[in-house]
Enzyme design. Structure first.
Site, short mmCIF file in Angstrom:
data_model
loop_
_atom_site.label_atom_id
_atom_site.label_comp_id
_atom_site.label_asym_id
_atom_site.label_seq_id
_atom_site.Cartn_x
_atom_site.Cartn_y
_atom_site.Cartn_z
N HIS A 194 -33.32 -87.49 81.90
CA HIS A 194 -32.29 -86.48 81.55
C HIS A 194 -32.33 -85.99 80.08
O HIS A 194 -32.96 -86.66 79.18
CB HIS A 194 -31.12 -87.06 81.18
CG HIS A 194 -30.55 -87.73 82.57
ND1 HIS A 194 -29.61 -87.19 83.49
CD2 HIS A 194 -30.79 -88.82 83.33
CE1 HIS A 194 -29.12 -87.81 84.49
NE2 HIS A 194 -30.05 -88.85 84.47
N HIS A 215 -36.42 -89.35 87.51
CA HIS A 215 -35.97 -88.22 86.72
C HIS A 215 -35.67 -88.53 85.08
O HIS A 215 -35.24 -89.73 84.83
CB HIS A 215 -34.58 -87.50 87.19
CG HIS A 215 -33.73 -88.24 87.56
ND1 HIS A 215 -33.71 -89.37 88.53
CD2 HIS A 215 -32.41 -88.40 86.96
CE1 HIS A 215 -32.30 -89.63 88.63
NE2 HIS A 215 -31.66 -89.37 87.74
P1 5GP Z 1 -28.81 -90.65 87.73
O1 5GP Z 1 -27.58 -91.29 87.55
O2 5GP Z 1 -29.60 -90.81 88.98
O3 5GP Z 1 -29.90 -90.90 86.41
O4 5GP Z 1 -28.67 -89.19 87.46
C1 5GP Z 1 -28.59 -88.38 88.46
C2 5GP Z 1 -28.15 -87.12 88.03
O5 5GP Z 1 -28.40 -85.85 88.90
C3 5GP Z 1 -26.88 -86.92 87.59
O6 5GP Z 1 -26.68 -86.41 86.32
C4 5GP Z 1 -26.26 -85.92 88.39
O7 5GP Z 1 -25.33 -85.00 88.06
C5 5GP Z 1 -27.37 -84.86 88.92
N1 5GP Z 1 -27.50 -84.28 90.32
C6 5GP Z 1 -26.64 -85.12 91.40
N2 5GP Z 1 -26.88 -84.33 92.62
C7 5GP Z 1 -27.47 -83.06 92.11
C8 5GP Z 1 -27.89 -81.73 92.94
O8 5GP Z 1 -27.52 -81.61 93.94
N3 5GP Z 1 -28.60 -80.87 91.83
C9 5GP Z 1 -28.75 -81.03 90.69
N4 5GP Z 1 -29.24 -80.07 89.93
N5 5GP Z 1 -28.39 -82.20 90.17
C10 5GP Z 1 -27.79 -83.20 90.73
#
Ligand code: 5GP
Length: 148
Positions: free
Chosen positions: A111, A109
């Protein structure tokens, strides 16, 4: 220091795979054949949006290049709309790989966070946003994508 001989495998039970399968809800702002964009539930600022490929990939390194290209094209499209919807001064766009790199959800993903002069970026995975606020923000981005 440990060396990772066996790369970690994609887990189809990760939360974004569940969103793609419609098993859990998300505030979607954009969808096409290859990608999906939706609001981050713990935004680091108003309008924090995530773009994911539909094809399974843990991160940038194991993604199929065509899927990655589609993801980047969607990032650009959605980023323009996010910037317009929030009248942002700029955007911070980032992507983490593996726990050591800060990744917490193991489906690739990207951001997109609107930024404003003099306002610091919020904490990563801080507090949960209000559902109605997220719905309102998603509506603003969808309207910008539609050129409203
Ligand atoms: P990472 O640390 O993997 O780059 O970020 C994961 C992101 O996913 C975080 O910013 C977190 O807030 C978001 N996130 C975690 N669980 C969920 C969810 O169930 N739904 C959505 N829409 N975002 C999520």
């Amino acid at each position: 220091m440990s060396s990772n001989v066996e790369p970690a495998q994609y887990d189809p039970e990760n939360i974004f795979a569940k969103i793609l399968r419609g098993e859990i809800p998300a505030q979607t702002v954009y969808e096409d054949e290859h990608t999906l964009a939706f609001m981050d539930v713990m935004p680091q600022g108003p309008g924090h949006t995530l773009v994911i490929p539909k094809a399974p990939a843990r991160g940038l390194l194991d993604a199929d290049p065509a899927s990655l290209a589609a993801t980047v094209a969607t990032v650009q499209r959605v980023a323009r709309a996010v910037k317009a919807a929030f009248a942002a001064d700029g955007l911070t766009i980032f992507q983490y790989n593996e726990p050591a790199g800060g990744q917490t959800v193991f489906h690739l993903h990207v951001h997109i966070v609107p930024r404003f002069e003099g306002v610091a970026l919020g904490r990563h995975t801080g507090g949960m946003a209000d559902k109605d606020v997220l719905a309102d923000h998603a509506g603003k981005i969808r309207a910008a994508l539609a050129g409203v």
